[in-house]
Motif scaffolding. Structure first.
Motif, short mmCIF file in Angstrom:
data_model
loop_
_atom_site.label_atom_id
_atom_site.label_comp_id
_atom_site.label_asym_id
_atom_site.label_seq_id
_atom_site.Cartn_x
_atom_site.Cartn_y
_atom_site.Cartn_z
N LEU A 119 44.32 47.26 47.46
CA LEU A 119 45.37 47.12 46.45
C LEU A 119 44.80 46.64 45.12
N GLU A 120 43.92 45.64 45.19
CA GLU A 120 43.28 45.16 43.97
C GLU A 120 42.47 46.27 43.31
N GLY A 121 41.80 47.08 44.14
CA GLY A 121 40.96 48.15 43.61
C GLY A 121 41.72 49.22 42.85
N VAL A 122 42.98 49.45 43.25
CA VAL A 122 43.77 50.47 42.55
C VAL A 122 44.71 49.84 41.52
N GLY A 123 44.57 48.53 41.32
CA GLY A 123 45.31 47.87 40.26
C GLY A 123 46.74 47.50 40.59
N LEU A 124 47.06 47.37 41.89
CA LEU A 124 48.41 46.96 42.29
C LEU A 124 48.44 45.46 42.51
N PRO A 125 49.55 44.79 42.16
CA PRO A 125 49.59 43.32 42.19
C PRO A 125 49.72 42.75 43.60
N THR A 126 48.76 41.94 43.98
CA THR A 126 48.80 41.23 45.26
C THR A 126 48.23 39.83 45.02
N PRO A 127 48.74 38.79 45.68
CA PRO A 127 48.27 37.43 45.40
C PRO A 127 46.77 37.26 45.63
N SER A 128 46.17 36.39 44.83
CA SER A 128 44.75 36.07 45.00
C SER A 128 44.51 35.52 46.40
N PHE A 129 43.29 35.71 46.91
CA PHE A 129 43.01 35.31 48.29
C PHE A 129 41.54 34.97 48.45
N ALA A 130 41.22 34.39 49.59
CA ALA A 130 39.84 34.10 49.97
C ALA A 130 39.72 34.20 51.47
#
Length: 329
Positions: A119-130
């Motif tokens: 999701l991050e790679g295609v620019g869609l919003p998802t909460p930060s994580f670790a």
């Protein structure tokens, strides 16, 4: 056969042949799967569809699938073994249609870390994580993500092993709880806001549901046992807000390669920004489940919903036939 003819969905009872409903399995969601699978079987029997229930066992799964005679499989297995590409790979070997997403999309969406990376790679919003391990610097992660934060197993559903961490002192215990369910554990920024869920059926998004629970979060009890969990459908969004959330949900679903049917869970934060939380490729079908609730708001009863999910599986097979035919010409 053409793509246009496939999309007409004029299937009759005979087109389904014998349906096997896969349920049970060996994940933490076994009981949820049995309940949902039984509901699907009941719906098929009410419509005189030839069907059989198959309670999947880990030690017997290969022989169970290999020896089962059927025309189409309705997969109601949740979690590991049923939603992660394993059962899909076995069903592919049978060369028979089955409901839901294929091997790769199932494997991606079952893994919360891989889903968020995509999701991050295609620019869609998802909460930060670790990603958390035994060696992780929990104080640093808490500082980076902020408190409160969410800790959960990367490969479980139904909120098993999930915790809200409000103090750093609670972080390690939350990690231990999550790691009891899965060796892969993640921490995620907590979104303060309103929770929504979107049901995907084919290329359509059914009415959005808003969820409210007096509990800390929408956990297993809130999902399947509590009587004070409230669902709002219509969700109270204006038409523009609902369409935007639907489009975001469908974009996330398709970005992961998911097809057929599923559910996308989202939040809208206090600044009115939407966030994608999870993608489910085999959602629940119990009397507490969200997909039947959303379908009902769209005027689709449970029995019709079950047939529409089967229709999507047949459509997927027919698409493949057209593609193979065009490639051979």
């Amino acid at each position: 056969m053409t793509i246009e003819n496939i999309n007409k969905n004029n299937n009759t009872r005979n087109d389904y042949g014998k349906v096997v409903v896969l349920m049970g399995g060996w994940s933490a969601e076994r009981e949820v799967s049995l309940n949902g699978g039984s509901a699907v079987v009941d719906a098929l029997q009410k419509q005189d569809i030839d069907c059989v229930a198959l309670d999947i066992k880990k030690s017997e799964v290969f022989s169970q699938i290999s020896n089962c005679e059927y025309d189409i499989a309705f997969n109601m297995l949740h979690g590991r073994g049923g939603e992660d590409g394993i059962i899909q790979a076995l069903l592919e070997l049978k060369s028979k249609p089955y409901t839901g997403s294929d091997v790769s999309a199932s494997a991606i969406t079952m893994d919360k870390v891989k889903t968020k990376q995509l999701l991050e790679g295609v620019g869609l919003p998802t909460p930060s994580f670790a990603v958390i391990t035994e060696e992780s610097d929990l104080e640093y992660i808490a500082s980076s993500l902020g408190l409160p934060l969410v800790v959960k197993p990367a490969l479980e559903g139904s909120s098993f092993g999930m915790s809200i961490v409000e103090e750093v002192s609670e972080f390690y215990d939350a990690y231990v709880l999550a790691s009891d369910f899965c060796s892969s554990v993640m921490a995620e920024a907590f979104i303060e806001g309103i929770e929504y869920t979107a049901t995907i059926l084919g290329d359509d998004v059914l009415p959005i549901i808003r969820l409210e629970t007096p509990r800390k979060f929408y956990d297993y009890v809130a999902k399947y046992e509590a009587t004070d969990t409230h669902y709002f459908c219509p969700a109270g969004l204006d038409n523009n807000e609902e369409e935007q959330l639907k489009n975001l949900a469908l974009s996330a679903f398709k970005a992961c390669g998911a097809i057929g049917w599923g559910r996308v869970d989202l939040f809208i934060d206090q600044d009115n920004k939407p966030w994608i939380i999870e993608i489910n490729t085999v959602p629940g079908m119990t009397d507490h489940s969200l997909v039947p609730m959303s379908a009902a708001q769209a005027g689709i009863n449970f029995e019709t919903l079950v047939l529409m999910i089967l229709d999507e599986a047949l459509k997927k097979e027919k698409y493949a036939e057209v593609v193979n035919e065009n490639q051979s010409n």
